[in-house]
Scaffold this motif. Structure first.
Motif, PDB file in Angstrom:
ATOM      1  N   GLY A  14       9.048  21.971  65.071  1.00  0.00           N
ATOM      2  CA  GLY A  14      10.077  22.542  64.218  1.00  0.00           C
ATOM      3  C   GLY A  14      10.338  23.993  64.547  1.00  0.00           C
ATOM      4  N   GLU A  39       9.147  13.607  65.600  1.00  0.00           N
ATOM      5  CA  GLU A  39      10.547  13.178  65.698  1.00  0.00           C
ATOM      6  C   GLU A  39      10.970  13.103  67.161  1.00  0.00           C
ATOM      7  OE1 GLU A  39      13.474  14.825  62.953  1.00  0.00           O
ATOM      8  OE2 GLU A  39      11.849  15.960  61.998  1.00  0.00           O
ATOM      9  N   HIS A  41      13.834  14.236  68.146  1.00  0.00           N
ATOM     10  CA  HIS A  41      14.713  15.367  68.400  1.00  0.00           C
ATOM     11  C   HIS A  41      13.935  16.570  68.926  1.00  0.00           C
ATOM     12  CE1 HIS A  41      17.643  13.094  66.133  1.00  0.00           C
ATOM     13  NE2 HIS A  41      16.818  13.045  65.103  1.00  0.00           N
ATOM     14  N   ARG A  46      16.493  23.579  60.098  1.00  0.00           N
ATOM     15  CA  ARG A  46      16.605  22.725  58.915  1.00  0.00           C
ATOM     16  C   ARG A  46      17.576  23.249  57.847  1.00  0.00           C
ATOM     17  NH1 ARG A  46      12.894  18.626  59.308  1.00  0.00           N
ATOM     18  NH2 ARG A  46      11.112  19.072  60.667  1.00  0.00           N
ATOM     19  N   LYS A 113       5.848  17.709  54.071  1.00  0.00           N
ATOM     20  CA  LYS A 113       6.408  16.386  53.798  1.00  0.00           C
ATOM     21  C   LYS A 113       6.923  16.375  52.365  1.00  0.00           C
ATOM     22  CE  LYS A 113       1.788  14.647  52.655  1.00  0.00           C
ATOM     23  NZ  LYS A 113       0.751  13.651  52.993  1.00  0.00           N
ATOM     24  N   ARG A 131      14.545  15.802  54.467  1.00  0.00           N
ATOM     25  CA  ARG A 131      13.609  16.608  55.241  1.00  0.00           C
ATOM     26  C   ARG A 131      14.016  16.675  56.709  1.00  0.00           C
ATOM     27  NH1 ARG A 131      10.852  21.039  55.316  1.00  0.00           N
ATOM     28  NH2 ARG A 131       9.089  21.014  56.757  1.00  0.00           N
ATOM     29  N   SER A 132      14.561  15.582  57.220  1.00  0.00           N
ATOM     30  CA  SER A 132      14.857  15.507  58.646  1.00  0.00           C
ATOM     31  C   SER A 132      16.356  15.416  58.914  1.00  0.00           C
ATOM     32  CB  SER A 132      14.163  14.285  59.257  1.00  0.00           C
ATOM     33  OG  SER A 132      14.781  13.091  58.787  1.00  0.00           O
ATOM     34  N   ASP A 134      17.709  13.022  60.563  1.00  0.00           N
ATOM     35  CA  ASP A 134      18.074  11.634  60.299  1.00  0.00           C
ATOM     36  C   ASP A 134      18.325  11.407  58.814  1.00  0.00           C
ATOM     37  OD1 ASP A 134      17.858  11.055  62.993  1.00  0.00           O
ATOM     38  OD2 ASP A 134      15.773  10.402  62.835  1.00  0.00           O
ATOM     39  N   ASP A 135      17.533  12.074  57.944  1.00  0.00           N
ATOM     40  CA  ASP A 135      17.771  11.988  56.493  1.00  0.00           C
ATOM     41  C   ASP A 135      19.165  12.491  56.148  1.00  0.00           C
ATOM     42  OD1 ASP A 135      15.162  11.084  56.084  1.00  0.00           O
ATOM     43  OD2 ASP A 135      14.392  13.075  55.604  1.00  0.00           O
TER      44      ASP A 135
END
Length: 420
Positions: A14, A39, A41, A46, A113, A131-132, A134-135
């Motif tokens: 991250g 991940e 990515h 974020r 998390k 959080r991500s 993809d989320d």
């Protein structure tokens, strides 16, 4: 450290991880760096997930480091891989693909998390957590005009998503168990203003409402409040906070902060094991400005601790610790903060709420502790030197002086100097 020996391994991919890798290179390290990320990515920012990713016509560029910068860091990047166990004595990482990876020194940048609600687990239909990347993409896909989104949790993230959903044309209900929004971070005056601003944009806000039960089916989400009222929505976002991701550290026997759950680190971001360091959301470090160990979930802290950790990994002196700074975009409004609030602080204000532009100083007997700027980030930057002196100022003069803020800060600091 022997640069031709075992590599520095960064667990996590991250903000803190990427900046640490970059800082290792800028501080002169020429050895091997391996970065392991769960991940697929490459490291990304974020903060835009709850805003630009949800709202912009084209997904913004999120990379922490440009492709060129990442290449220049010469990092062996291992995406989509999880570390199952950290053997501190053997300096060995056990990976979920069966491999083992040795290291000379290790940086844990494992982040955090989401806190989950048992009634609304991750992966359940119509249930979202943020959080991500993809989320965020998944939530964006359902934020079509006219849907009803319930947001459980009136913290910074929940409110950012609520504002973005309103912008996308959704109906929004925010459910917060506390009697005010962001009561741990903002004084009543600012919290009330923010509540009314969100209501003015069309949000329904339910304060002081515990969640009694929740369930989902093919038709939507049903949320039962403590009052007995049933709220029905099409989708639900759960945003009730973050837990530090510290399982590896705990299993390895590293010292933990019992109060905030983070990995205890010293001023160099070194853990209780001399070859293991930690930075970012997972780390708890004594903050000289706030006089206590802190686990700070912020973009600024991730960057600052990454630089400190890189220096520590190389045995070099680290930069002076920065005063904690945080920002949030609530729809069209920007709120920035220095330090943290506390129940015993008194606040003084400059500016006008009806103009949506003001700055507050929360103080303890005149000593500045907490600064807040509403659509006035430049004013907060001007105030930073006053906070760093940790000396009392004239609170009444702050509110009434005709001097522009920057000139007032210089005058106040000059007065402090004559009084010492």
């Amino acid at each position: 450290m022997n640069e031709k020996g075992a590599p520095i391994v960064i667990v996590g991919a991250g903000q803190a991880a990427a900046r640490a890798a970059q800082s290792l290179r800028t501080q002169g390290y020429a050895g091997n760096i391996t970065m392991i990320g769960a991940e697929l990515h490459a490291p990304y920012e974020r903060p835009p997930l709850s805003k630009a990713v949800l709202c912009d016509d084209t997904e913004p560029t999120l990379e922490v480091l440009t492709a060129t910068q990442f290449t220049e860091c010469n990092v062996q990047f291992m995406p989509g891989v999880r570390v199952l166990r950290l053997d501190a004595e053997a300096r060995l990482l056990h990976l979920d693909d069966g491999r083992q990876l040795s290291y000379g020194r290790c940086l844990l940048a494992t982040g955090g998390k989401v806190r989950e609600l048992p009634d609304l687990p991750q992966g359940a239909p119509r249930v979202h957590y943020m959080r991500s990347l993809d989320d965020a993409r998944m939530l964006r896909g359902v934020l079509t005009g006219g849907i009803h989104l319930a947001v459980i949790g009136g913290g910074f993230l929940g409110l950012e998503v609520a504002a973005s959903a309103l912008r996308r044309g959704a109906r929004v209900t925010v459910i917060e168990s506390a009697p005010v929004l962001l009561g741990r971070f903002l004084p009543q005056e600012v919290s009330s203003w923010l509540s009314e601003a969100l209501r003015g944009e069309g949000a329904r806000i339910e304060l002081g409402q515990a969640l009694r039960a929740a369930r989902t089916d093919a038709h939507g989400v049903e949320i039962e409040l403590g009052s007995g009222e049933i709220i029905r929505a099409d989708q639900v976002l759960v945003a009730i906070g973050l837990l530090p991701e510290v399982a590896l550290a705990q299993d390895a026997g590293l010292a933990m902060d019992e109060k905030n759950g983070g990995i205890l680190v010293n001023t160099a971001c070194q853990s209780s094991h001399p070859d293991i360091f930690a930075a970012g959301d997972c780390a708890s470090q004594f903050n000289a400005h706030l006089d206590r160990p802190m686990r700070i979930e912020s973009w600024q802290n991730a960057n600052a601790q990454a630089e400190t950790a890189a220096a520590g990994l190389l045995g070099l002196p680290s930069a002076k610790q920065a005063f904690p700074w945080f920002w949030t975009d609530q729809g069209k409004h920007n709120i920035q903060m220095l330090g943290l609030g506390a129940p015993d602080l008194a606040y003084v204000r400059r500016g006008h709420l009806n103009e949506a532009k003001a700055v507050w100083i929360g103080h303890r007997e005149g000593v500045p502790v907490h600064g807040i700027a509403l659509n006035a980030g430049g004013d907060l930057r001007a105030l930073r030197p006053l906070f760093e002196t940790r000396k009392a100022f004239d609170t009444a003069d702050f509110e009434t002086s005709p001097l522009p803020l920057r000139a007032w800060v210089k005058s106040a600091m000059a007065l402090q100097s004559t009084e010492t």
